[in-house]
Design an enzyme around this catalytic site. Sequence first.
Site, mmCIF file in Angstrom:
data_model
loop_
_atom_site.group_PDB
_atom_site.id
_atom_site.type_symbol
_atom_site.label_atom_id
_atom_site.label_comp_id
_atom_site.label_asym_id
_atom_site.label_seq_id
_atom_site.Cartn_x
_atom_site.Cartn_y
_atom_site.Cartn_z
ATOM 1 N N CYS A 185 -8.701 9.572 1.748
ATOM 2 C CA CYS A 185 -8.683 8.551 0.690
ATOM 3 C C CYS A 185 -9.712 7.461 0.978
ATOM 4 O O CYS A 185 -9.574 6.714 1.943
ATOM 5 C CB CYS A 185 -7.274 7.973 0.592
ATOM 6 S SG CYS A 185 -7.139 6.483 -0.410
ATOM 7 N N CYS B 289 -8.344 3.844 0.946
ATOM 8 C CA CYS B 289 -7.517 3.622 2.150
ATOM 9 C C CYS B 289 -8.403 3.216 3.321
ATOM 10 O O CYS B 289 -8.083 2.287 4.070
ATOM 11 C CB CYS B 289 -6.750 4.891 2.523
ATOM 12 S SG CYS B 289 -5.606 5.470 1.262
#
Length: 134
Positions: free
Chosen positions: A62, A65
């Site tokens: 991600c 993230c």
Amino acid sequence: MELSTLLILAALFIAFRIYQARSAPSTPIMSHGKVSNIDNEVIFKALVSSGPVLVDFYATWCGPCKAVAPKIGEFSEKYENVRFLQVDVDQMRSTAQQFNITAMPTFVMMKDGQEVHRVRGADLKSIDDWLQKQ
């Protein structure tokens, strides 16, 4: 040195490096500050059972993230009264399902084992506002 000796040494070196890479303890990609990477459900339940806790549900693949991880690490250094945990949703699928995590990153704020607030996405202002109240 003979060619065969060099080949044997090269093969041993490659085998050793492969063994070393596979046996090395895996460090979380997202690790920053005083954030603890949790990969065990029992430990997770114990750590969220008391006090204020911010749980960062993330995935190693991600992009957002990875982008917010350093800032969450800074928060963990600044707000020492809050426990900071990170949970890889691919490693702890059952925990992610239990918390109905459908987007990454998702930050679940807990107090004494109960969810009190949730932030989907990289809304650092909302996270900081909650942390300031703790």
